[in-house]
Motif scaffolding. Structure first.
Motif, PDB file in Angstrom:
ATOM      1  N   VAL A 120      46.215  69.162  52.442  1.00  0.00           N
ATOM      2  CA  VAL A 120      45.972  68.193  51.370  1.00  0.00           C
ATOM      3  C   VAL A 120      44.909  68.719  50.404  1.00  0.00           C
ATOM      4  O   VAL A 120      45.072  68.648  49.179  1.00  0.00           O
ATOM      5  CB  VAL A 120      45.567  66.822  51.945  1.00  0.00           C
ATOM      6  N   LEU A 121      43.828  69.253  50.926  1.00  0.00           N
ATOM      7  CA  LEU A 121      42.780  69.806  50.054  1.00  0.00           C
ATOM      8  C   LEU A 121      43.300  70.994  49.253  1.00  0.00           C
ATOM      9  O   LEU A 121      42.972  71.151  48.075  1.00  0.00           O
ATOM     10  CB  LEU A 121      41.566  70.209  50.881  1.00  0.00           C
ATOM     11  N   VAL A 153      45.048  73.291  44.038  1.00  0.00           N
ATOM     12  CA  VAL A 153      46.050  73.987  43.220  1.00  0.00           C
ATOM     13  C   VAL A 153      46.501  73.103  42.062  1.00  0.00           C
ATOM     14  O   VAL A 153      46.656  73.565  40.930  1.00  0.00           O
ATOM     15  CB  VAL A 153      47.257  74.413  44.093  1.00  0.00           C
ATOM     16  N   ASP A 154      46.696  71.805  42.316  1.00  0.00           N
ATOM     17  CA  ASP A 154      47.116  70.885  41.261  1.00  0.00           C
ATOM     18  C   ASP A 154      46.053  70.792  40.167  1.00  0.00           C
ATOM     19  O   ASP A 154      46.380  70.799  38.979  1.00  0.00           O
ATOM     20  CB  ASP A 154      47.398  69.505  41.851  1.00  0.00           C
ATOM     21  N   ALA A 155      44.794  70.718  40.549  1.00  0.00           N
ATOM     22  CA  ALA A 155      43.710  70.655  39.555  1.00  0.00           C
ATOM     23  C   ALA A 155      43.590  71.976  38.795  1.00  0.00           C
ATOM     24  O   ALA A 155      43.323  71.984  37.590  1.00  0.00           O
ATOM     25  CB  ALA A 155      42.391  70.318  40.243  1.00  0.00           C
TER      26      ALA A 155
END
Length: 124
Positions: free
Chosen positions: A23-24, A29-31
């Motif tokens: 999750v982290l 990666v999304d940010a």
């Protein structure tokens, strides 16, 4: 005194650590890959539906941009027929998603005689 190792506790602990790490990693990666471009809104109208005393038209707003849009004002106009206009506001359209709304007209709208667009929005 040494406590005996419980295999179920070990499996749950390792699974939890892996899940939290995944999750982290996804959030990082999304940010990291999120662009900085403005919202890119596309508005489309659907097929008119006859109501009790009016014609209702579904409207879809898609945000193809990398930022969310707030307070999206959408205007749908009938060309020719009676020059009716209808508007609605979407509170929030997240990035890379879509939201739907409806407008109502007194006269029967033709799908080719409608024009829809987002006339304004705010960025968070």
């Amino acid at each position: 005194m040494k406590t005996p190792w419980n295999w179920l506790e070990g499996v749950v602990f390792v699974s939890s650590c892996v899940l939290v790490t995944l999750v982290l990693g996804y959030l990082a990666v999304d940010a990291w890959t999120m662009g900085s471009g403005p919202p890119d809104l596309a508005v489309t109208v659907g097929t008119p539906v006859r109501g009790a005393s009016e014609w209702r038209v579904p409207v879809t707003v898609e945000n193809h941009g990398d930022m969310a849009a707030e307070e999206v004002h959408v205007r749908v106009s009938l060309r020719g027929q009676g020059a009716e206009e209808a508007e609605f506001v979407l509170a929030y359209v997240p990035r890379h998603s879509k939201r739907e709304g409806w407008v109502a007209f007194r006269e029967q709208p033709s799908p080719s005689g409608m024009e829809a667009r987002a006339v304004g929005f705010a960025t968070p």
